[in-house]
Design an enzyme around this catalytic site. Structure first.
Site, PDB file in Angstrom:
ATOM      1  CG  ASP A   1       7.635 -14.253  -0.676  1.00 15.23           C
ATOM      2  OD1 ASP A   1       7.398 -15.318  -0.085  1.00 15.23           O
ATOM      3  OD2 ASP A   1       6.802 -13.643  -1.365  1.00 15.23           O
TER       4      ASP A   1
ATOM      5  CG  ASP B   1       1.749 -19.008  -1.019  1.00 14.95           C
ATOM      6  OD1 ASP B   1       2.448 -19.066  -0.003  1.00 14.95           O
ATOM      7  OD2 ASP B   1       1.865 -18.118  -1.883  1.00 14.95           O
TER       8      ASP B   1
HETATM    9  C1  GAL Z   1       3.842 -15.733  -1.389  1.00 14.31           C
HETATM   10  C2  GAL Z   1       4.820 -16.757  -1.918  1.00 14.31           C
HETATM   11  C3  GAL Z   1       5.399 -16.213  -3.199  1.00 14.31           C
HETATM   12  C4  GAL Z   1       4.282 -15.992  -4.202  1.00 14.31           C
HETATM   13  C5  GAL Z   1       3.227 -15.067  -3.604  1.00 14.31           C
HETATM   14  C6  GAL Z   1       1.986 -14.958  -4.501  1.00 14.31           C
HETATM   15  O1  GAL Z   1       3.274 -16.182  -0.230  1.00 14.31           O
HETATM   16  O2  GAL Z   1       5.820 -17.009  -0.957  1.00 14.31           O
HETATM   17  O3  GAL Z   1       6.373 -17.113  -3.709  1.00 14.31           O
HETATM   18  O4  GAL Z   1       3.719 -17.219  -4.547  1.00 14.31           O
HETATM   19  O5  GAL Z   1       2.805 -15.525  -2.339  1.00 14.31           O
HETATM   20  O6  GAL Z   1       1.008 -14.113  -3.969  1.00 14.31           O
END
Ligand code: GAL
Length: 396
Positions: free
Chosen positions: A183, A126
């Site tokens: 997301d 991430d």
């Molecule tokens: C976001 C990511 C999500 C999930 C989340 C977890 O940045 O895009 O898919 O992994 O963090 O905190």
């Protein structure tokens, strides 16, 4: 070899968020086997954020939360492997993960070694809490190298949300898939927006490095962690799954597959749709009868509603598959039922060629026989129809 075709699996984030533990992983692994997901090609079981303690140990190693994972991560990986599946974990290129857990910035090689020791097969990586002065592209290259140095073949699922035009460089730094957007949320506008934004980049997605349009929300019906906005209808979920398969992108299920509505289970296990997603030629879809993209570039910033900038909300795509097969898909983005058509000349097959398409409904298996010149079909509001096609010589 990994990621020869788009990776497929299940990820904990969309439904479970921080509420993950080994019991859940074991039950999901069992469900993947018993309900036929493994058999259909879904092979990675991935836990997302919130699996560790908030501090590293005295040697600087990440530590699994002992309440959530009392037997440690190797035991979890062993269970998943015994089920004939592959095990995926999560870290982040920044200082802390999005949920505030320790992250791999400046610990890349140490963490990659630990993941390899636990026999991890997939790393989602991430981009939260990334230091302002650090080089976002280089940090992904560093983790890619760290995974290679670990000696284990690990699918590198980079997740920088499309920053620095990720589609232009993720392949060259060794990523196997790259999240290209923010997301997904469990509503129609969210997934339509993702597809619209990536359509013009799909020609850069292919074997060994795929554009990742995020985990599916199919079958979630606003249960879980990404429930924002109006819940989706079954027709909207059919649109989502067909768009992902048409795009040839990774299929990571986000729903709780232990208790899925049978219609949605059937959709996610539809072998023809999966075959379309996994087609080895990995060709992007072509919008029939309109130029290049669904929303003109200059209108994109203002395109709040899906495709608001386009008056006509009926779309026909064709996708070339291997073995001289094609997919023709009709999308009706109006609320009401409408006729949607394909003029075959716009799809490269004019009447004068003497050829037509034999067509089979991907959702029902119904054979339509051979159509020539054009095909028109009624599609319910916010739904789609999808056909597998072959060229047939119809004579003069
Ligand atoms: C976001 C990511 C999500 C999930 C989340 C977890 O940045 O895009 O898919 O992994 O963090 O905190």
């Amino acid at each position: 070899m990994i990621a020869v075709t788009p990776p497929m699996g299940w990820n904990s984030w969309n439904t479970f968020g921080k509420d993950i533990d080994e019991k859940l992983v074991f039950e999901i692994a069992d469900a993947m086997v018993e309900k036929g997901y493994r058999e259909a090609g879904y092979e990675y079981l991935v836990i997302d954020d919130c699996w560790s303690l908030k501090e590293r140990d005295k040697d600087g190693n990440l530590v699994p939360d002992p309440v959530k994972f009392p037997h440690g991560m190797k035991a979890v990986a062993d269970y998943v492997h015994r089920a004939g599946l592959k095990f995926g974990m999560y870290s982040c290129a920044g200082i802390l993960t999005c949920a505030g857990y320790p992250s791999s910035y400046d610990h890349e090689f140490q963490d990659a070694r630990l993941f390899a020791e636990w026999e991890v097969d997939y790393l989602k990586y991430d981009y939260c809490n990334f230091p302002q002065n650090a080089d976002g592209i280089n940090r992904y290259h560093i983790m890619s190298m760290a995974l290679k140095a670990s000696g284990r073949e690990i699918c590198f699922a980079a997740c920088n949300w499309g920053h620095h035009d990720s589609w232009n460089w993720m392949r060259s730094i060794g990523a196997h898939m790259y999240r290209s957007t923010g997301d997904i949320f469990d509503n129609f506008r969210s997934f339509m927006g993702i597809f619209q934004s990536q359509l013009e980049h799909l020609c850069q997605s292919g074997p060994y490095c795929f554009n990742d349009m995020d985990m599916l929300t199919v079958g979630m019906y606003n249960q879980g962690n990404v429930a924002i906005g109006k819940p989706c209808t079954d027709g909207e979920y059919r649109i989502q799954f067909s768009l992902w398969c048409l795009s040839g992108v990774p299929l990571m299920i986000g729903a709780d597959i232990r208790n899925l509505n049978p219609e949605m289970e059937k959709l996610l296990l539809n072998r023809e749709l999966i075959r379309i997603d996994q087609d080895p030629e990995c060709r992007p879809p072509y919008l029939v009868g309109k130029r290049s993209v669904m929303v003109p570039e200059e209108d994109r910033e203002n395109a709040v509603e899906p495709l608001r900038a386009v008056k006509d909300q009926l779309y026909t795509f064709i996708k070339h598959l291997s073995g001289n097969e094609f997919v023709i898909v009709y999308y009706n983005l109006f609320e009401e039922e409408r006729d949607v058509s394909c003029i075959f000349a716009d799809a490269g097959v004019p009447y004068s060629s003497g050829y037509g398409f034999s067509m089979r409904d991907v959702f029902t298996g119904e054979e339509l026989g051979v159509k020539r010149d054009y095909h028109i079909v009624s599609v319910p509001g916010h739904d789609c129809k999808m056909y597998l096609c072959r060229l047939v010589n119809c004579g003069k």
